[in-house]
Design a protein around this motif. Structure first.
Motif, mmCIF file in Angstrom:
data_model
loop_
_atom_site.group_PDB
_atom_site.id
_atom_site.type_symbol
_atom_site.label_atom_id
_atom_site.label_comp_id
_atom_site.label_asym_id
_atom_site.label_seq_id
_atom_site.Cartn_x
_atom_site.Cartn_y
_atom_site.Cartn_z
ATOM 1 N N VAL A 98 -8.506 5.208 4.089
ATOM 2 C CA VAL A 98 -9.047 6.200 3.161
ATOM 3 C C VAL A 98 -7.849 6.679 2.354
ATOM 4 O O VAL A 98 -6.864 7.158 2.929
ATOM 5 N N THR A 99 -7.881 6.526 1.050
ATOM 6 C CA THR A 99 -6.686 6.777 0.235
ATOM 7 C C THR A 99 -6.728 8.129 -0.468
ATOM 8 O O THR A 99 -7.791 8.612 -0.864
ATOM 9 N N VAL A 210 -4.927 13.949 -7.231
ATOM 10 C CA VAL A 210 -5.540 13.385 -8.439
ATOM 11 C C VAL A 210 -6.473 12.224 -8.126
ATOM 12 O O VAL A 210 -7.158 11.736 -9.021
ATOM 13 N N GLY A 211 -6.487 11.769 -6.863
ATOM 14 C CA GLY A 211 -7.354 10.647 -6.549
ATOM 15 C C GLY A 211 -7.725 10.594 -5.079
ATOM 16 O O GLY A 211 -6.864 10.774 -4.208
ATOM 17 N N ILE A 212 -8.998 10.374 -4.795
ATOM 18 C CA ILE A 212 -9.487 10.150 -3.437
ATOM 19 C C ILE A 212 -10.280 8.849 -3.424
ATOM 20 O O ILE A 212 -11.189 8.652 -4.241
ATOM 21 N N ASN A 213 -9.908 7.963 -2.521
ATOM 22 C CA ASN A 213 -10.526 6.637 -2.419
ATOM 23 C C ASN A 213 -10.479 5.879 -3.738
ATOM 24 O O ASN A 213 -11.418 5.160 -4.102
ATOM 25 N N GLN A 214 -9.377 6.059 -4.438
ATOM 26 C CA GLN A 214 -9.078 5.268 -5.616
ATOM 27 C C GLN A 214 -7.891 4.352 -5.277
ATOM 28 O O GLN A 214 -7.217 4.550 -4.268
ATOM 29 N N VAL A 221 3.255 -1.421 -2.634
ATOM 30 C CA VAL A 221 1.960 -2.019 -2.340
ATOM 31 C C VAL A 221 0.845 -1.249 -3.049
ATOM 32 O O VAL A 221 0.820 -0.016 -3.012
ATOM 33 N N THR A 222 -0.057 -1.975 -3.683
ATOM 34 C CA THR A 222 -1.296 -1.363 -4.172
ATOM 35 C C THR A 222 -2.294 -1.369 -3.026
ATOM 36 O O THR A 222 -2.628 -2.433 -2.485
ATOM 37 N N VAL A 223 -2.762 -0.189 -2.651
ATOM 38 C CA VAL A 223 -3.671 -0.041 -1.514
ATOM 39 C C VAL A 223 -5.046 0.370 -2.019
ATOM 40 O O VAL A 223 -5.163 1.283 -2.841
ATOM 41 N N MET A 224 -6.061 -0.298 -1.506
ATOM 42 C CA MET A 224 -7.436 0.014 -1.854
ATOM 43 C C MET A 224 -8.140 0.667 -0.675
ATOM 44 O O MET A 224 -7.864 0.332 0.490
ATOM 45 N N PRO A 225 -9.057 1.597 -0.946
ATOM 46 C CA PRO A 225 -9.864 2.136 0.149
ATOM 47 C C PRO A 225 -10.627 1.019 0.832
ATOM 48 O O PRO A 225 -11.185 0.143 0.173
ATOM 49 N N GLY A 226 -10.605 1.019 2.162
ATOM 50 C CA GLY A 226 -11.236 -0.059 2.910
ATOM 51 C C GLY A 226 -10.283 -1.143 3.331
ATOM 52 O O GLY A 226 -10.637 -1.993 4.161
ATOM 53 N N ASP A 227 -9.061 -1.162 2.773
ATOM 54 C CA ASP A 227 -8.037 -2.085 3.272
ATOM 55 C C ASP A 227 -7.817 -1.831 4.756
ATOM 56 O O ASP A 227 -7.931 -0.691 5.228
ATOM 57 N N ILE A 228 -7.456 -2.875 5.486
ATOM 58 C CA ILE A 228 -7.168 -2.717 6.905
ATOM 59 C C ILE A 228 -5.673 -2.470 7.081
ATOM 60 O O ILE A 228 -4.839 -3.263 6.638
#
Length: 314
Positions: A98-99, A210-214, A221-228
């Motif tokens: 969860v980002t 400025v961002g939640i689950n973005q 590293v570019t991290v996406m919500p849902g990444d393990i």
């Protein structure tokens, strides 16, 4: 004239919606689905990819090298973040990301975001993403390395995170109350620094969410919500959800082949040259027989070994 007036009304409505949207820091379900098209499996209600719990459990035994190799071959060469302080360094951190993204604060933008949040019943910005966490999640926050007066997590928020997730965090910023956080048994965490100060807006306005689950950035590293998230050996690896099962299965196959190869080398059945290169059909058949003979003793679930054997042609 009526057409012009109608166009003007629509334009104003769109502008108002865009302004409202700009103050919402959480990504929409539709946007999140659009940004994660490679994931074809189940999703949470908010659109976040839901990698199965079984994969998360099996992920704990995956090595960083094995995960990296699978991702590199799939074109994801920059998914490993280094340079961390750690809580429980001998444990493994795995879970669904969860980002949260923070930036250096400025009063006008912070005020707009905070006002929108209050209208939705939200309080301190440091807990907005925390409120969304569930079991199996990992809170992954880009706090841009904020140090003095930057900590948004201490032992209170840390206990809340652990109660919701059963996990620790990946936090590019300073933590406070580290002694208290270490008392939380399973709070395996990666963070940038320690400072006894605390985040205290609007009195000392230095960060804002400025961002939640973005999409967010953790180190390089570019991290996406849902990444393990796979945290071990002092580094954190972020595995795209559509590659998670392949990473686990590849790791398990490598683990089994290594066990077989090492045993046959100790027995003197094959030479190092035979094992440390592409195996002959004879060795592959021997490996299949070995899997069948030891299926109840292997460090891989029996059903996974059976599935692997079904896929083999010898």
């Amino acid at each position: 004239m009526k057409k012009i007036k109608s166009f003007f009304i629509v334009f104003v409505m769109i502008g108002c919606c865009m302004q409202l949207k700009s103050q919402q820091v959480q990504i929409s379900k539709e946007q999140l689905i659009a940004l994660t098209p490679a994931w074809k499996g189940e999703r949470f209600a908010d659109g976040r990819p839901k990698v199965p719990d079984n994969i998360l459990k099996r992920m704990k035994l995956v090595s960083v090298e094995e995960a990296w190799a699978v991702m590199k071959n799939a074109g994801y060469a920059y998914q490993v973040a280094e340079g961390w302080m750690q809580i429980n360094p001998d444990s493994v951190l795995t879970g669904r990301a969860v980002t949260a993204t923070f930036m250096p604060a400025r009063p006008d933008v912070w005020g707009a975001i905070d006002t929108a949040g209050k209208k939705m019943g939200k309080r301190g910005q440091n807990t907005w993403a925390v409120d969304l966490l569930i079991k199996g999640d990992v809170y992954v926050a880009d706090q841009f390395g904020a140090h003095r007066n930057g900590p948004t997590i201490g032992d209170n928020v840390g206990n809340a995170i652990y109660a919701k997730t059963g996990n620790g965090i990946v936090y590019d910023g300073a933590l406070r109350d580290v002694e208290g956080l270490k008392e939380i048994g399973g709070f395996t965490s990666y963070y940038t620094s320690y400072d006894p100060s605390y985040h205290n807006p609007p009195g000392d306005l230095n960060t804002m969410i400025v961002g939640i689950n973005q999409p967010t950035r953790i180190r390089t590293v570019t991290v996406m919500p849902g990444d393990i998230v796979l945290g071990k050996m002092g580094v954190v690896t972020f595995i795209p959800p559509h590659l998670a099962e392949k990473v686990v299965k590849t790791s398990e196959i490598v683990r089994l082949r290594d066990m077989f190869g090492h045993q046959r080398l100790r027995e003197g059945t094959y030479t190092a040259g035979q094992i440390d290169t592409r195996w002959t059909d004879e060795i592959e058949k021997d490996f299949s027989r070995w899997l069948n003979d030891h299926i109840n003793e292997l460090p891989v679930p029996k059903e996974q070994v059976q599935e692997y054997l079904k896929e083999r042609t010898w």
